[in-house]
Design a protein around this motif. Structure first.
Motif, PDB file in Angstrom:
ATOM      1  N   ALA A  96     -17.176  14.071 -12.169  1.00  0.00           N
ATOM      2  CA  ALA A  96     -18.240  14.865 -11.541  1.00  0.00           C
ATOM      3  C   ALA A  96     -17.893  15.264 -10.114  1.00  0.00           C
ATOM      4  CB  ALA A  96     -19.553  14.096 -11.571  1.00  0.00           C
ATOM      5  N   GLU A  97     -16.961  14.561  -9.483  1.00  0.00           N
ATOM      6  CA  GLU A  97     -16.612  14.878  -8.094  1.00  0.00           C
ATOM      7  C   GLU A  97     -15.950  16.251  -7.974  1.00  0.00           C
ATOM      8  OE1 GLU A  97     -16.881  14.355  -4.134  1.00  0.00           O
ATOM      9  OE2 GLU A  97     -17.718  13.037  -5.664  1.00  0.00           O
ATOM     10  N   PHE A  98     -15.174  16.689  -8.980  1.00  0.00           N
ATOM     11  CA  PHE A  98     -14.568  18.016  -8.878  1.00  0.00           C
ATOM     12  C   PHE A  98     -15.649  19.093  -8.967  1.00  0.00           C
ATOM     13  CE2 PHE A  98     -14.399  18.398 -13.546  1.00  0.00           C
ATOM     14  CZ  PHE A  98     -14.504  19.769 -13.753  1.00  0.00           C
ATOM     15  N   LEU A  99     -16.692  18.837  -9.737  1.00  0.00           N
ATOM     16  CA  LEU A  99     -17.797  19.796  -9.811  1.00  0.00           C
ATOM     17  C   LEU A  99     -18.546  19.862  -8.479  1.00  0.00           C
ATOM     18  CD1 LEU A  99     -19.189  18.859 -13.332  1.00  0.00           C
ATOM     19  CD2 LEU A  99     -17.835  20.874 -12.724  1.00  0.00           C
TER      20      LEU A  99
ATOM     21  N   ASP B 260     -18.323  33.733  -7.638  1.00  0.00           N
ATOM     22  CA  ASP B 260     -18.794  32.935  -8.779  1.00  0.00           C
ATOM     23  C   ASP B 260     -17.660  32.382  -9.632  1.00  0.00           C
ATOM     24  OD1 ASP B 260     -21.408  33.391  -8.078  1.00  0.00           O
ATOM     25  OD2 ASP B 260     -21.689  35.068  -9.458  1.00  0.00           O
ATOM     26  N   ARG B 261     -16.453  32.808  -9.377  1.00  0.00           N
ATOM     27  CA  ARG B 261     -15.295  32.331 -10.157  1.00  0.00           C
ATOM     28  C   ARG B 261     -14.807  30.995  -9.608  1.00  0.00           C
ATOM     29  NH1 ARG B 261     -12.462  36.440 -13.177  1.00  0.00           N
ATOM     30  NH2 ARG B 261     -13.413  38.461 -12.807  1.00  0.00           N
ATOM     31  N   ILE B 262     -14.427  30.113 -10.519  1.00  0.00           N
ATOM     32  CA  ILE B 262     -13.822  28.852 -10.094  1.00  0.00           C
ATOM     33  C   ILE B 262     -12.425  28.758 -10.695  1.00  0.00           C
ATOM     34  CG2 ILE B 262     -16.016  27.644  -9.788  1.00  0.00           C
ATOM     35  CD1 ILE B 262     -15.397  26.174 -12.427  1.00  0.00           C
ATOM     36  N   PHE B 263     -11.548  28.074  -9.976  1.00  0.00           N
ATOM     37  CA  PHE B 263     -10.172  27.895 -10.428  1.00  0.00           C
ATOM     38  C   PHE B 263      -9.861  26.410 -10.458  1.00  0.00           C
ATOM     39  CE2 PHE B 263     -10.461  32.092  -8.604  1.00  0.00           C
ATOM     40  CZ  PHE B 263      -9.824  32.874  -9.550  1.00  0.00           C
TER      41      PHE B 263
ATOM     42  N   LEU C 232     -16.676  21.828  -5.896  1.00  0.00           N
ATOM     43  CA  LEU C 232     -16.762  23.268  -6.132  1.00  0.00           C
ATOM     44  C   LEU C 232     -18.204  23.795  -6.069  1.00  0.00           C
ATOM     45  CD1 LEU C 232     -14.222  23.498  -9.071  1.00  0.00           C
ATOM     46  CD2 LEU C 232     -13.954  24.554  -6.813  1.00  0.00           C
ATOM     47  N   LYS C 233     -19.157  22.881  -5.861  1.00  0.00           N
ATOM     48  CA  LYS C 233     -20.582  23.236  -5.845  1.00  0.00           C
ATOM     49  C   LYS C 233     -21.012  23.869  -7.177  1.00  0.00           C
ATOM     50  CE  LYS C 233     -21.290  23.637  -0.895  1.00  0.00           C
ATOM     51  NZ  LYS C 233     -20.251  23.095  -0.209  1.00  0.00           N
ATOM     52  N   VAL C 234     -20.581  23.241  -8.267  1.00  0.00           N
ATOM     53  CA  VAL C 234     -20.933  23.690  -9.612  1.00  0.00           C
ATOM     54  C   VAL C 234     -21.985  22.739 -10.178  1.00  0.00           C
ATOM     55  CG1 VAL C 234     -20.084  23.932 -11.979  1.00  0.00           C
ATOM     56  CG2 VAL C 234     -18.689  24.724 -10.065  1.00  0.00           C
ATOM     57  N   LYS C 235     -23.056  23.310 -10.695  1.00  0.00           N
ATOM     58  CA  LYS C 235     -24.112  22.523 -11.340  1.00  0.00           C
ATOM     59  C   LYS C 235     -24.087  22.845 -12.829  1.00  0.00           C
ATOM     60  CE  LYS C 235     -27.051  21.742  -7.426  1.00  0.00           C
ATOM     61  NZ  LYS C 235     -26.041  21.148  -6.667  1.00  0.00           N
ATOM     62  N   LEU C 236     -24.077  21.816 -13.635  1.00  0.00           N
ATOM     63  CA  LEU C 236     -24.095  22.002 -15.084  1.00  0.00           C
ATOM     64  C   LEU C 236     -25.535  21.872 -15.561  1.00  0.00           C
ATOM     65  CD1 LEU C 236     -20.961  19.917 -16.125  1.00  0.00           C
ATOM     66  CD2 LEU C 236     -21.123  22.363 -15.665  1.00  0.00           C
ATOM     67  N   ASP C 237     -26.157  22.982 -15.905  1.00  0.00           N
ATOM     68  CA  ASP C 237     -27.560  22.992 -16.299  1.00  0.00           C
ATOM     69  C   ASP C 237     -27.768  22.724 -17.788  1.00  0.00           C
ATOM     70  OD1 ASP C 237     -28.323  23.623 -13.678  1.00  0.00           O
ATOM     71  OD2 ASP C 237     -28.091  25.773 -14.051  1.00  0.00           O
TER      72      ASP C 237
ATOM     73  N   GLY D 289     -11.248  11.739 -16.664  1.00  0.00           N
ATOM     74  CA  GLY D 289     -10.634  12.964 -17.166  1.00  0.00           C
ATOM     75  C   GLY D 289      -9.587  13.518 -16.228  1.00  0.00           C
ATOM     76  N   PRO D 290      -9.249  14.789 -16.384  1.00  0.00           N
ATOM     77  CA  PRO D 290      -8.184  15.384 -15.578  1.00  0.00           C
ATOM     78  C   PRO D 290      -8.444  15.227 -14.082  1.00  0.00           C
ATOM     79  CG  PRO D 290      -8.996  16.938 -17.218  1.00  0.00           C
ATOM     80  CD  PRO D 290      -9.892  15.755 -17.263  1.00  0.00           C
ATOM     81  N   CYS D 291      -7.402  14.935 -13.367  1.00  0.00           N
ATOM     82  CA  CYS D 291      -7.443  14.894 -11.907  1.00  0.00           C
ATOM     83  C   CYS D 291      -6.777  16.187 -11.467  1.00  0.00           C
ATOM     84  CB  CYS D 291      -6.708  13.666 -11.375  1.00  0.00           C
ATOM     85  SG  CYS D 291      -7.046  13.332  -9.650  1.00  0.00           S
ATOM     86  N   TRP D 292      -7.575  17.177 -11.095  1.00  0.00           N
ATOM     87  CA  TRP D 292      -7.076  18.528 -10.856  1.00  0.00           C
ATOM     88  C   TRP D 292      -6.178  18.599  -9.639  1.00  0.00           C
ATOM     89  CZ3 TRP D 292      -7.615  21.398 -14.899  1.00  0.00           C
ATOM     90  CH2 TRP D 292      -8.659  21.127 -15.784  1.00  0.00           C
ATOM     91  N   ASP D 293      -5.012  19.232  -9.802  1.00  0.00           N
ATOM     92  CA  ASP D 293      -4.071  19.405  -8.693  1.00  0.00           C
ATOM     93  C   ASP D 293      -4.655  20.318  -7.625  1.00  0.00           C
ATOM     94  OD1 ASP D 293      -2.153  17.845  -9.971  1.00  0.00           O
ATOM     95  OD2 ASP D 293      -1.184  19.574 -10.911  1.00  0.00           O
ATOM     96  N   GLY D 294      -5.460  21.285  -8.034  1.00  0.00           N
ATOM     97  CA  GLY D 294      -6.043  22.216  -7.082  1.00  0.00           C
ATOM     98  C   GLY D 294      -7.392  22.706  -7.547  1.00  0.00           C
ATOM     99  N   LEU D 295      -8.267  22.976  -6.592  1.00  0.00           N
ATOM    100  CA  LEU D 295      -9.595  23.513  -6.864  1.00  0.00           C
ATOM    101  C   LEU D 295      -9.857  24.659  -5.899  1.00  0.00           C
ATOM    102  CD1 LEU D 295     -11.595  20.149  -6.987  1.00  0.00           C
ATOM    103  CD2 LEU D 295     -10.786  21.474  -8.948  1.00  0.00           C
ATOM    104  N   ALA D 296     -10.414  25.743  -6.409  1.00  0.00           N
ATOM    105  CA  ALA D 296     -10.721  26.884  -5.545  1.00  0.00           C
ATOM    106  C   ALA D 296     -11.901  27.651  -6.116  1.00  0.00           C
ATOM    107  CB  ALA D 296      -9.509  27.796  -5.413  1.00  0.00           C
TER     108      ALA D 296
END
Length: 153
Positions: free
Chosen positions: A60-63, A94-97, A66-71, A83-90
């Motif tokens: 949940a920390e990667f979300l 509204d697009r997330i990478f 990125l300020k992403v809320k799962l509704d 789960g995956p430990c993302w190498d990069g977040l951007a």
């Protein structure tokens, strides 16, 4: 550990992502644009940042980063913890990478998924749902060799 600090790397994909994000982010942004992904907003990097100990984020920390809320559904209902430990977040508007950096063929040749049997069931379900959403025709088992790559045809 939802936040994993990293050292400044000397080689490999992790190093080159650290360099690109922190010293010349326009290189990645231009590459994104060159493959036809239209960006109306600049790419804002959230990880790996020198000012944040090059931290990588998972669960949940990667979300949150990125300020992403799962509704519609909680992440834990889609993917197992750890789960995956993302190498990069951007983000770009509204697009997330979510970036999994790979610098050479040997890094792509990952070992098959080593999740527990219970987690593997959840992972396969999530990957099947993703395949259906993306309308992927291939029936390749994405949990086997090259699973970081998940080829799309």
């Amino acid at each position: 550990m939802p936040r994993v600090t990293q050292r400044a790397e000397k080689r490999g994909s992790q190093r080159w992502l650290q360099v690109a994000v922190n010293r010349c982010p326009s290189v990645i942004e231009n590459a994104i644009r060159s493959v036809g992904i239209g960006l109306n907003d600049p790419v804002i990097w959230k990880s790996p940042l020198d000012s944040d100990e090059f931290a990588e984020y998972r669960d949940a920390e990667f979300l949150a980063r990125l300020k992403v809320k799962l509704d519609k559904r909680a992440l834990r209902d889609f993917w197992p913890n750890g789960g995956p430990c993302w190498d990069g977040l951007a983000r770009s508007g509204d697009r997330i990478f979510l970036i999994e950096a790979k610098a050479n063929i040997n890094e792509l040749n990952s070992t098959p998924c080593k999740a527990s049997p219970t987690s593997l069931v959840k992972i396969r379900s999530a990957l099947d749902e993703t395949r259906e959403f993306l309308e992927i025709k291939s029936d390749t088992d994405w949990t086997k060799c090259f699973y970081h790559y998940c080829p799309v045809n």
